[in-house]
Design an enzyme around this catalytic site. Structure first.
Site, PDB file in Angstrom:
ATOM      1  N   GLY A 166       0.802  -1.221   0.000  1.00  9.15           N
ATOM      2  CA  GLY A 166       0.000   0.000   0.000  1.00  9.15           C
ATOM      3  C   GLY A 166       0.836   1.273   0.000  1.00  9.15           C
ATOM      4  O   GLY A 166       0.304   2.368   0.082  1.00  9.15           O
ATOM      5  N   GLU A 201      -1.415   5.379 -13.599  1.00  6.88           N
ATOM      6  CA  GLU A 201      -2.672   4.690 -13.896  1.00  6.88           C
ATOM      7  C   GLU A 201      -3.815   5.678 -13.714  1.00  6.88           C
ATOM      8  O   GLU A 201      -3.692   6.642 -12.956  1.00  6.88           O
ATOM      9  CB  GLU A 201      -2.908   3.535 -12.890  1.00  6.88           C
ATOM     10  N   GLU A 276      -4.493  -9.701  -8.738  1.00  8.27           N
ATOM     11  CA  GLU A 276      -5.347  -8.694  -8.103  1.00  8.27           C
ATOM     12  C   GLU A 276      -5.934  -7.770  -9.173  1.00  8.27           C
ATOM     13  O   GLU A 276      -5.205  -7.302 -10.059  1.00  8.27           O
ATOM     14  CB  GLU A 276      -4.538  -7.860  -7.105  1.00  8.27           C
ATOM     15  N   GLU A 288      -2.005  -6.008 -10.013  1.00  2.00           N
ATOM     16  CA  GLU A 288      -0.719  -6.651  -9.731  1.00  2.00           C
ATOM     17  C   GLU A 288      -0.906  -8.124  -9.454  1.00  2.00           C
ATOM     18  O   GLU A 288      -2.027  -8.591  -9.221  1.00  2.00           O
ATOM     19  CB  GLU A 288       0.005  -5.984  -8.554  1.00  2.00           C
ATOM     20  N   ASN A 290       0.467 -11.206  -6.937  1.00  2.00           N
ATOM     21  CA  ASN A 290       1.242 -11.589  -5.762  1.00  2.00           C
ATOM     22  C   ASN A 290       1.742 -13.009  -5.976  1.00  2.00           C
ATOM     23  O   ASN A 290       0.952 -13.927  -6.202  1.00  2.00           O
ATOM     24  CB  ASN A 290       0.404 -11.497  -4.491  1.00  2.00           C
ATOM     25  N   ARG A 292       3.021 -15.391  -4.199  1.00  6.73           N
ATOM     26  CA  ARG A 292       3.217 -16.114  -2.933  1.00  6.73           C
ATOM     27  C   ARG A 292       1.859 -16.534  -2.397  1.00  6.73           C
ATOM     28  O   ARG A 292       0.825 -16.145  -2.949  1.00  6.73           O
ATOM     29  CB  ARG A 292       3.885 -15.187  -1.920  1.00  6.73           C
TER      30      ARG A 292
HETATM   31  P1  ADP Z   1       0.355  -2.831  -3.226  1.00  5.89           P
HETATM   32  O1  ADP Z   1       1.353  -3.668  -3.952  1.00  5.89           O
HETATM   33  O2  ADP Z   1       0.981  -1.734  -2.445  1.00  5.89           O
HETATM   34  O3  ADP Z   1      -0.647  -3.633  -2.464  1.00  5.89           O
HETATM   35  P2  ADP Z   1      -1.646  -2.430  -5.351  1.00  5.89           P
HETATM   36  O4  ADP Z   1      -1.320  -2.057  -6.743  1.00  5.89           O
HETATM   37  O5  ADP Z   1      -2.053  -3.852  -5.113  1.00  5.89           O
HETATM   38  O6  ADP Z   1      -0.430  -2.034  -4.391  1.00  5.89           O
HETATM   39  O7  ADP Z   1      -2.802  -1.493  -4.809  1.00  5.89           O
HETATM   40  C1  ADP Z   1      -3.209  -1.508  -3.462  1.00  5.89           C
HETATM   41  C2  ADP Z   1      -4.563  -0.854  -3.317  1.00  5.89           C
HETATM   42  O8  ADP Z   1      -4.517   0.494  -3.806  1.00  5.89           O
HETATM   43  C3  ADP Z   1      -5.654  -1.524  -4.121  1.00  5.89           C
HETATM   44  O9  ADP Z   1      -6.235  -2.610  -3.424  1.00  5.89           O
HETATM   45  C4  ADP Z   1      -6.626  -0.372  -4.270  1.00  5.89           C
HETATM   46  O10 ADP Z   1      -7.312  -0.177  -3.056  1.00  5.89           O
HETATM   47  C5  ADP Z   1      -5.715   0.829  -4.470  1.00  5.89           C
HETATM   48  N1  ADP Z   1      -5.425   1.089  -5.903  1.00  5.89           N
HETATM   49  C6  ADP Z   1      -4.406   0.595  -6.651  1.00  5.89           C
HETATM   50  N2  ADP Z   1      -4.463   1.030  -7.931  1.00  5.89           N
HETATM   51  C7  ADP Z   1      -5.536   1.851  -8.020  1.00  5.89           C
HETATM   52  C8  ADP Z   1      -6.139   2.627  -9.091  1.00  5.89           C
HETATM   53  N3  ADP Z   1      -5.632   2.652 -10.319  1.00  5.89           N
HETATM   54  N4  ADP Z   1      -7.259   3.337  -8.789  1.00  5.89           N
HETATM   55  C9  ADP Z   1      -7.780   3.347  -7.542  1.00  5.89           C
HETATM   56  N5  ADP Z   1      -7.254   2.644  -6.503  1.00  5.89           N
HETATM   57  C10 ADP Z   1      -6.154   1.891  -6.714  1.00  5.89           C
END
Ligand code: ADP
Length: 448
Positions: A166, A201, A276, A288, A290, A292
């Site tokens: 996050g 994004e 995800e 993304e 994960n 694992r």
């Molecule tokens: P991390 O690797 O830090 O977990 P993520 O890419 O999985 O990062 O994103 C974590 C969270 O951030 C997602 O579950 C969502 O809540 C928010 N998020 C990520 N990308 C977007 C996006 N393009 N628009 C809105 N929220 C996003």
């Protein structure tokens, strides 16, 4: 197949992996830091070794100490659990060089998916729908930069290629704020992840976080095991998860599941993993992968009846998957509440001694935990002390079993997030199902 597995982790996941190994008739080595020496479950392993001091760099995230422990105890495989070194390509390589099996995907896959830009490219090549964005070289000139992203539309989200947990994300509301937001995110990313590459994004306004669990062997077979909804988040950290994602047409989920299978075959993925997605207005957007085992894997185990950790170990040992896609059926509904030793209002960690611990039990209730009465919750590590998982024939039954389960949980001596979960579990919109990723924070702000 290997004979003795060293579990390079701590807490509930170390115990979860230990049980999976024992179920397969494998011997187990557990490691611990000095802070974890008295953890009760260590006694369940064939061998336990203290590998260093409490700080992570000296113990659970110290490759040399882990490899030394593996050699000394004649382990022939290492299970990294989640977090720590589980997605570290160099560690996976070191394990292989030492002649041991790393229970996880290949270093190549770890490397590609660990870099969000490379992962995005790989997924676009595999035909996966991604969030509209820009991941090319960012021009220095402000005008050129604004032009490059103009078709995406504001608000935008700047994301660090090496980000995780996050962190490394920044929302940009308009063109004026763009270049300074990029510089700031780059600076932060350089410090936090030693990698200042960022990409852009579209910032989706009201998405749900929906993910697909996959399981692949080294013989060209890839399976998807259903969906999970992890939209209940605080600061991008998951608080409560469920399977399947409620209210989404199963045909649409099956279609995205098949795309995940194809992507796994395209990149030569072996092991367990999670794709995800953000889900908004009926469409899925990959964010993304994960590479694992995930914290929330039990909800998928409950709805499919598959022991994901045992399968992960078997495929790492070179076994062929005995499961087929046709035989995988998701039935009923499962919910997981992450119970943290934290203040339920401020979320401040609340370490201390659990004087008396009583875990819930009963029909459709599973508790994954490493704690017991007298357990000292250490300030050094993540504050999660247990996962309570309930299963029901449908979502309502899983919810009512969770309410009952949490009403019987006792963790005397420390504060936990149980009261927060109890409030969430009676909140009307959540109970209806399908809330977006901002719901929890919105609701927390309203009630404070
Ligand atoms: P991390 O690797 O830090 O977990 P993520 O890419 O999985 O990062 O994103 C974590 C969270 O951030 C997602 O579950 C969502 O809540 C928010 N998020 C990520 N990308 C977007 C996006 N393009 N628009 C809105 N929220 C996003």
């Amino acid at each position: 197949m290997f004979k003795r597995v060293l579990i390079a982790n701590r807490g509930e996941i170390a115990l979860r992996v230990l049980r999976a190994c024992q179920g397969l008739g494998l011997e187990t080595v557990v490691v611990c830091s000095e802070a974890d020496k008295d953890t009760e479950f260590l006694r369940l392993a064939d061998v336990s070794v203290c590998i260093g001091p409490a700080p992570l760099a000296g113990s659970y995230m110290n490759p040399a100490a882990l490899l030394l422990a593996a050699r000394a105890t004649q382990a022939d495989a290492i299970h990294p659990g989640y977090g720590f070194l589980s997605e570290n390509a160099e560690f996976a390589e070191q394990v292989a060089t030492a002649g041991l099996t790393f229970i996880g995907p290949s270093p190549d896959c770890l490397r590609t998916m660990g870099d969000k830009i490379a992962a995005r490219h790989a997924m676009l090549n595999a035909g996966m729908p991604c969030v509209p964005g820009y991941d090319g070289v960012l021009p220095d000139d402000d005008h050129e930069l604004a032009e490059k992203v103009s078709s995406i539309g504001y608000p935008l989200l700047i994301k660090a290629a090496g980000g995780g947990g996050g962190r490394g994300m920044r929302v940009v509301e308009n063109r004026e704020a763009l270049s300074s937001a990029i510089s700031l995110t780059q600076q932060e990313a350089r410090h936090a992840f030693n990698n200042d590459r960022v990409y852009i994004e579209k910032y989706l306004g009201h998405p749900r976080h929906v993910e697909i669990q996959v399981l692949c062997d080294s013989h060209g077979q890839a399976l998807w095991l259903g969906s999970r909804d992890c939209s209940l988040q605080r600061r991008h950290q998951k608080v409560l998860e469920e399977a399947p994602a409620p209210g989404i047409d199963p045909a649409l989920i099956a279609e995205i599941g098949q795309r995940c299978v194809k992507a796994c075959l395209d990149i030569g993925y072996c092991g367990v993993g999670t794709f995800e997605f953000l889900y908004q207005d009926g469409a899925f957007y990959f964010i993304e992968m994960n590479t694992r085992l995930q914290v929330e894997h039990p909800v998928t185990e409950m709805t499919t009846g598959i022991d994901i950790v045992q399968q992960q170990i078997l495929v790492a040992g070179g076994e062929k998957l005995q499961l087929t896609q046709d035989a995988i059926k998701s039935s009923g509904h499962a919910i997981e509440c992450r119970i943290n030793a934290e203040d339920p209002a401020t979320f401040m960690p609340a370490p201390g001694i659990i004087r008396r611990w009583t875990a819930p039990a009963g029909s459709g209730v599973r508790v994954d935990t490493h704690v017991s009465s007298g357990f000292r919750v250490s300030p050094y590590y993540d504050s999660m002390i247990a996962k309570v998982i309930t299963f029901g024939a449908d979502r309502d039954e899983a919810l009512s079993r969770m309410r009952l389960a949490l009403s019987t949980l006792r963790a005397e001596g420390i504060t936990t997030t149980v009261p927060l979960h109890q409030q969430i579990l009676i909140e009307p919109e959540f109970c209806q199902g399908g809330v977006d990723i901002h719901h929890l924070e919105r609701w927390l702000a309203e009630k404070s």
